[in-house]
Design an enzyme around this catalytic site. Sequence first.
Site, PDB file in Angstrom:
ATOM      1  N   LYS A  95       0.753  42.904  -4.001  1.00 23.96           N
ATOM      2  CA  LYS A  95       0.846  44.230  -3.403  1.00 23.96           C
ATOM      3  C   LYS A  95       0.166  45.260  -3.950  1.00 23.96           C
ATOM      4  O   LYS A  95      -0.293  46.016  -3.264  1.00 23.96           O
ATOM      5  CB  LYS A  95       2.475  44.529  -3.251  1.00 23.96           C
ATOM      6  CG  LYS A  95       3.329  43.433  -2.517  1.00 23.96           C
ATOM      7  CD  LYS A  95       4.782  43.557  -2.872  1.00 23.96           C
ATOM      8  CE  LYS A  95       5.539  42.346  -2.120  1.00 23.96           C
ATOM      9  NZ  LYS A  95       7.019  42.722  -2.099  1.00 23.96           N
TER      10      LYS A  95
ATOM     11  N   SER B 168      11.724  42.372   0.914  1.00 27.74           N
ATOM     12  CA  SER B 168      10.871  43.306   0.132  1.00 27.74           C
ATOM     13  C   SER B 168      10.675  44.590   0.984  1.00 27.74           C
ATOM     14  O   SER B 168      10.451  45.645   0.440  1.00 27.74           O
ATOM     15  CB  SER B 168       9.849  42.716  -0.257  1.00 27.74           C
ATOM     16  OG  SER B 168       8.987  42.606   0.548  1.00 27.74           O
TER      17      SER B 168
END
EC number: 3.4.21.53
Length: 809
Positions: A759, A716
Amino acid sequence: MSEQRSDEPEVVDAIIEDQQGAQATTDATPPVRIENSLPTELVIYPLGGRPFFPGMLTPIQVEGSPYYETIKKAMDSHGRLFGILASHAEDGQEVFDANQLFGIGTVVRILEASVNEEAKQIKLLAEGLWRFEVRDVVSVGPPIVAQVTHHNNPVSVVDTDALKPYTMAVINTLKEILKYDSLYQEQVKMFLSRHNFSEPDRLADFVASMTSSSREELQEVLETLPIMARLEKVLTLLKKELEVVKLQNKIQRQVEEGIAEHQRQFFLREQLKEIQKELGITKDDRTAEIDRFRERLEKLTLSEEAEQKIEEELDKLAILETGSSEYGVTRNYVDWLTSLPWGVHSTDKLNIARARRILDRDHDGLEDVKERILEFLAVGKLKGEIGGSIILLVGPPGVGKTSIGRSVATAVGREFYRFSVGGMRDEAEIKGHRRTYVGAMPGKFVQAIKHTKVANPLIMLDEVDKIGASYQGDPASALLEVLDPEQNSEFLDHYMDVRFDLSKVLFICTANQLDTIPRPLLDRMEVIRLSGYITSEKVRIARNHLLPKQLEKNGLDKSQLRVSNGALREIIEGYAREAGVRRLEQKIGAIARKVAVKVLEEAELPISVGQNDLDSYLGKPDFREEKPLTGVGIVTGLAWTALGGATLDIESAQTSTEGNTLLLTGQLGDVMKESARIAFSFLQSNVEKLGGKSERLKGNIHLHVPEGATPKDGPSAGITIATALLSLARTQPLPRRLAMTGEITLTGSVLAVGGVREKVIAARRVGIRELIIPEACRKDYDEVPEHIREGFTVHFVKKYAEVAKLVFG
């Protein structure tokens, strides 16, 4: 075969005599014949249930309108005759609707009647005479009056001879039925007192009426006027009745034999007790234990397999020497078998409003998780049970996975049992040890069932993502049977060696991450994610739950300690910056202990703890408000770990213009290293198009991710690494503070990543309010609760060129 009554031979002999052509006894009453002209109209009485046959002599009681008026009119009619028709109604009710009645019935004569006019009640004795057929309804009533055709022609002698084979077949079958069931004898005796078996029409009607055939089958016999066809149908019904009687007799015999053997054993045991009592012999330990085991069995609903196994072991226990090792093994085994709650289930309390109150009381936030659990309970309410689903709660430590399991158990009224499978390496922990081993015991699930004393508890399996494996077996594979609704109804523990039904158990598992859970095991679970809390939620949790809990734990009350919201916020941001609230609770506990000392030192109460007082209670903050790293080649990314979301700074630098290497540091995993090389290759191919200078990416490039002691992995950070390299190539720092996440390909496509909610929470925690997220993750972002998304500016991208334009313009 059941015992025949003593008067059965008399009845059977009577039947045999009739078969040989003997006439009925001298006191038999001949069939009724009305010599005068028959009435063309009859009052109709609708009869619920079975049809009324000619030759039947039955008491009838009628009460209230319109039944009373119908019978009164029949009593006033010529010959006291009326007609009975069976009803079409499915429930067999008597309905005064001509359209709901069959077309053929029986003419009935009132022999005796007792009338109570005040109560509108009539008790009468009715005799069926012959058949009639409705031609037309004169009055729909009530009472109903109809024009009828009578069918009362007697059977001729010639017809009687032709029908003799049929009558003998019927009589022989009836004789067989009498051998199996003596209840039919009284009906046969009553028939012989009024008729004889040489009347085939009466015989057919009588035999049909005594069977347990359905209303439709009996009505079909009633409507069959030719006597030969009628006898054929009656013979068919009688054959069916014979099979039913045989089966009933067999079942009754088996039941009686079982009861007799049980009673025999009971009486022998009672006699043995009395003999021992008279002789002054007290029970030895073995007898007392066996009696105790048998007392337990009386309260249980055992399976056939378990009952047989227990009886075998009890018989074995009765003959073993008490000092032998095998006696101890057998005794412990029987103790376990009889301690399990076979057939004992608690009643589920599937009240959605109550469950919502309990979840809201025990947990702040987690609204989406609560809704998912309420949906699960609502489905169980509609189905009538909540077994069959395996719930997996996934989230960082300290977010309340275990406490949610307890709340669900409270909400549905089930016993709760928790054990951890983290680090478990022995399959026997799940399925038990075989009894041949010294110190053998059942597995955890059987222990849980025994501990909760019900067969349908809520069992929580903690840390299923940390289960291990060794040469002793793979516990994860053993869990496959337990957590499969199609298999766990016959769970076989190695120690118990008897199948136990676990299908009614509600299983809830917990894990910090999904990556380490074996795929076959994960497929059996329904995943519910629990993300971390934002600061405002933590303040509320601390105020409503953690602070009262620590006050009670440390012997304080709210009049002795007051903590301001500012202090709680500072604890969260400076001392307990985590996804969950476990460390936050520890810090509050530390404050409470220091306050307890001050209370005993007679300090002035209440003791107030503000934001500026925390240094004296907790020391210097573990986390300082650090200025974000800025400069050329530095970009902030978003990461997702087992502990929740986190921000990740990535630095890049050109260490020399000579050579052609990419140095990666910061304890990166293989996937992250590959992602960095892909980003580097993409930038080398496209740096000029993106506004950078290719010579800035030549030579030796060093890429570093700070906090080198922490392992990092995953794809990511792809666009974050690419942006750090582009910043280096453009010799331009990021113009504003933002964070990004997304996987990059060699062609510059931006792919989806996981952990979007975690996140976003991590970005909010450090004050970042602008994010770049893959377009493929838009749906995941939309599922983040509104109060968490509030204040964010989010850019969704498909290609890296869009990222470069957003960042550098």
